[in-house]
Design an enzyme around this catalytic site. Structure first.
Site, PDB file in Angstrom:
ATOM      1  N   ASP A  32     -13.770   3.505   2.580  1.00 12.98           N
ATOM      2  CA  ASP A  32     -13.202   2.488   2.039  1.00 12.98           C
ATOM      3  C   ASP A  32     -13.758   1.528   0.910  1.00 12.98           C
ATOM      4  OD1 ASP A  32     -10.770   2.280   4.060  1.00 12.98           O
ATOM      5  OD2 ASP A  32     -12.476   2.517   5.271  1.00 12.98           O
ATOM      6  N   CYS A  78       0.747  -1.275  -0.067  1.00 12.73           N
ATOM      7  CA  CYS A  78      -0.013  -0.105  -0.389  1.00 12.73           C
ATOM      8  C   CYS A  78       0.769   1.224   0.106  1.00 12.73           C
ATOM      9  CB  CYS A  78      -0.868   0.148   1.190  1.00 12.73           C
ATOM     10  SG  CYS A  78      -2.205  -1.230   1.190  1.00 12.73           S
ATOM     11  N   LYS A 101       0.342   3.635  -3.130  1.00 20.37           N
ATOM     12  CA  LYS A 101      -0.772   4.489  -3.392  1.00 20.37           C
ATOM     13  C   LYS A 101      -0.218   5.912  -3.804  1.00 20.37           C
ATOM     14  CE  LYS A 101      -4.138   2.667  -0.176  1.00 20.37           C
ATOM     15  NZ  LYS A 101      -5.442   3.027   1.183  1.00 20.37           N
ATOM     16  N   ASP A 115     -11.300  -3.840   2.962  1.00 27.31           N
ATOM     17  CA  ASP A 115     -12.206  -2.679   2.566  1.00 27.31           C
ATOM     18  C   ASP A 115     -13.867  -2.900   2.780  1.00 27.31           C
ATOM     19  OD1 ASP A 115     -10.233  -0.842   1.972  1.00 27.31           O
ATOM     20  OD2 ASP A 115     -10.219  -1.241  -0.018  1.00 27.31           O
ATOM     21  N   HIS A 121      -9.014 -11.178 -14.002  1.00 19.50           N
ATOM     22  CA  HIS A 121      -8.636 -10.693 -15.229  1.00 19.50           C
ATOM     23  C   HIS A 121      -7.145 -10.636 -15.178  1.00 19.50           C
ATOM     24  CE1 HIS A 121      -8.356  -8.586 -19.101  1.00 19.50           C
ATOM     25  NE2 HIS A 121      -7.663  -7.520 -18.417  1.00 19.50           N
ATOM     26  N   SER A 122      -6.371 -10.982 -16.015  1.00 15.04           N
ATOM     27  CA  SER A 122      -4.842 -10.902 -16.181  1.00 15.04           C
ATOM     28  C   SER A 122      -4.444 -10.350 -17.299  1.00 15.04           C
ATOM     29  CB  SER A 122      -4.369 -12.282 -16.081  1.00 15.04           C
ATOM     30  OG  SER A 122      -4.647 -12.816 -17.284  1.00 15.04           O
ATOM     31  N   ASP A 169     -10.012   1.720   7.512  1.00 16.63           N
ATOM     32  CA  ASP A 169      -8.843   0.553   7.959  1.00 16.63           C
ATOM     33  C   ASP A 169      -7.605   1.412   7.834  1.00 16.63           C
ATOM     34  OD1 ASP A 169      -8.790   0.701   5.396  1.00 16.63           O
ATOM     35  OD2 ASP A 169      -8.923  -1.395   4.819  1.00 16.63           O
ATOM     36  N   ASP A 191      -8.623  -3.561  -4.630  1.00 20.07           N
ATOM     37  CA  ASP A 191      -7.205  -3.293  -4.418  1.00 20.07           C
ATOM     38  C   ASP A 191      -6.281  -4.137  -4.963  1.00 20.07           C
ATOM     39  OD1 ASP A 191      -5.080  -2.461  -2.772  1.00 20.07           O
ATOM     40  OD2 ASP A 191      -6.749  -1.687  -1.194  1.00 20.07           O
TER      41      ASP A 191
END
Length: 331
Positions: free
Chosen positions: A51, A15, A18, A92, A141-142, A225, A69
């Site tokens: 969140d 994180c 971000k 979240d 999804h990739s 969070d 996320d």
């Protein structure tokens, strides 16, 4: 596969990657509010940086919760990376008082650089967490990506009368933190040295489910969070949205073993420093040392809940008081 250190294949990790909070708020300015769609009423949007989004569907006793996320590797072990990213994404939903129902994988992978067997381990870690959370994991999804990334898109549900929001704080309410701080500086040290911090991995892979359920059962209505903006950043958003001032007792904050040493040795991410710079104009730090302030601003990955209320078994770290000149006061 032990010769591959996943943290070396991204520009950051977890994180701490971000977009800085001040830049993010500028980026999404003007997009708040409901469309007035007949499909449902938007109960929680992006107005205050909650969140997850929450929509009340017509004729349904429960509201739908949606969030997503993802981030680059925060640890070198592929299975642990998958577990951490999935736990963080599910958080979240818990942070708004909901329960996850279904998740979809989001995977970016440098298929010509890292073996697909490692990607399988990442997905296996995510699957293990969703299984533990009683949440369906159904596809996703990739993409072929120069830097590995993983996370989830999650749909959940919550009772509209029991939502946890960042704008529902009130003076006289204690502040509870459900996980210790310090994973950010320990992850930064891990990336630089390869040292493994098992306690940090345990914290990052612990679901916030039980804490969220306890908060809802206790009648709490305000929570968030603690992730990439650090304790100070997320508490600033909560206090600002609620029109109150948050007072933190720095001596009451729990930290992971080795966190203070990591700060002392300079393992502080750029994201954590930006967090501190963002809140500093709105914060009275008194005589609190800079290293302590950096820990309070440390960019957490899959951190705990910050609850405006008391949750048995977790430390009270401060309180909300009527708004003063400073939005945050650290003692």
């Amino acid at each position: 596969m032990t010769e591959f250190r996943l943290t070396q294949y991204g520009t950051g990790g977890g994180c701490s990657c971000k977009i800085p909070p001040n830049e993010l708020e500028t980026l999404v300015a003007g997009f708040a509010g409901s469309s007035g769609s007949p499909a449902g009423d938007l109960l929680v949007g992006i107005d205050h940086g909650d969140d997850a989004a929450v929509v009340q569907m017509p004729g349904d006793a429960y509201a739908m919760v949606a969030t997503t996320d993802f981030f680059p590797p925060v640890v070198d072990d592929a299975y642990d990376f998958g577990r951490i990213a999935a736990t963080n994404a599910l958080s979240d939903v818990y942070a708004v008082g909901g329960e996850p129902v279904m998740a979809l994988n989001l995977l970016g992978w440098p298929r010509g650089v890292l073996p697909l067997e490692l990607a399988h381990e990442v997905l296996r870690g995510g699957f293990a967490v969703t299984q533990a959370a009683d949440c369906h994991l159904a596809g996703g999804h990739s993409i072929d990506d120069p830097h590995p990334k993983y996370g989830l898109a999650v749909t959940g549900r919550a009772h509209p009368d029991h939502l946890l929001r960042v704008d529902a704080g009130a003076p006289g309410v204690p502040l509870t933190l459900t996980k210790p701080l310090g994973v950010g500086v320990l992850n930064t040290r891990h990336k630089a040295t390869g040292e493994v911090f098992g306690e940090a991995i345990d914290v990052m892979t612990t679901l916030n489910r039980d804490a969220a359920r306890a908060a809802v059962a206790s009648g709490v209505r305000c929570a968030t969070d603690v992730t990439g903006f650090g304790l100070l950043g997320h508490l600033y958003k909560l206090a600002r949205a609620s029109g109150v001032t948050a007072v933190i007792d720095s001596a009451a904050i729990p930290y992971l073993a080795g966190a203070r040493e990591a700060v002392r040795d300079g393992y502080v991410s750029g994201g954590s420093r930006r967090n501190l710079d963002w809140v500093a104009p709105h914060c009275d730090f008194g005589g609190v040392p800079e290293d302590e302030c950096l820990l309070l601003a440390d960019a957490q990955t899959s951190g705990g809940l910050l609850v405006a209320g008391e949750i048995p078994g977790h430390p009270i770290i401060g309180e909300l008081v009527p708004r003063t000149e400073s939005v945050l006061i650290v003692k």
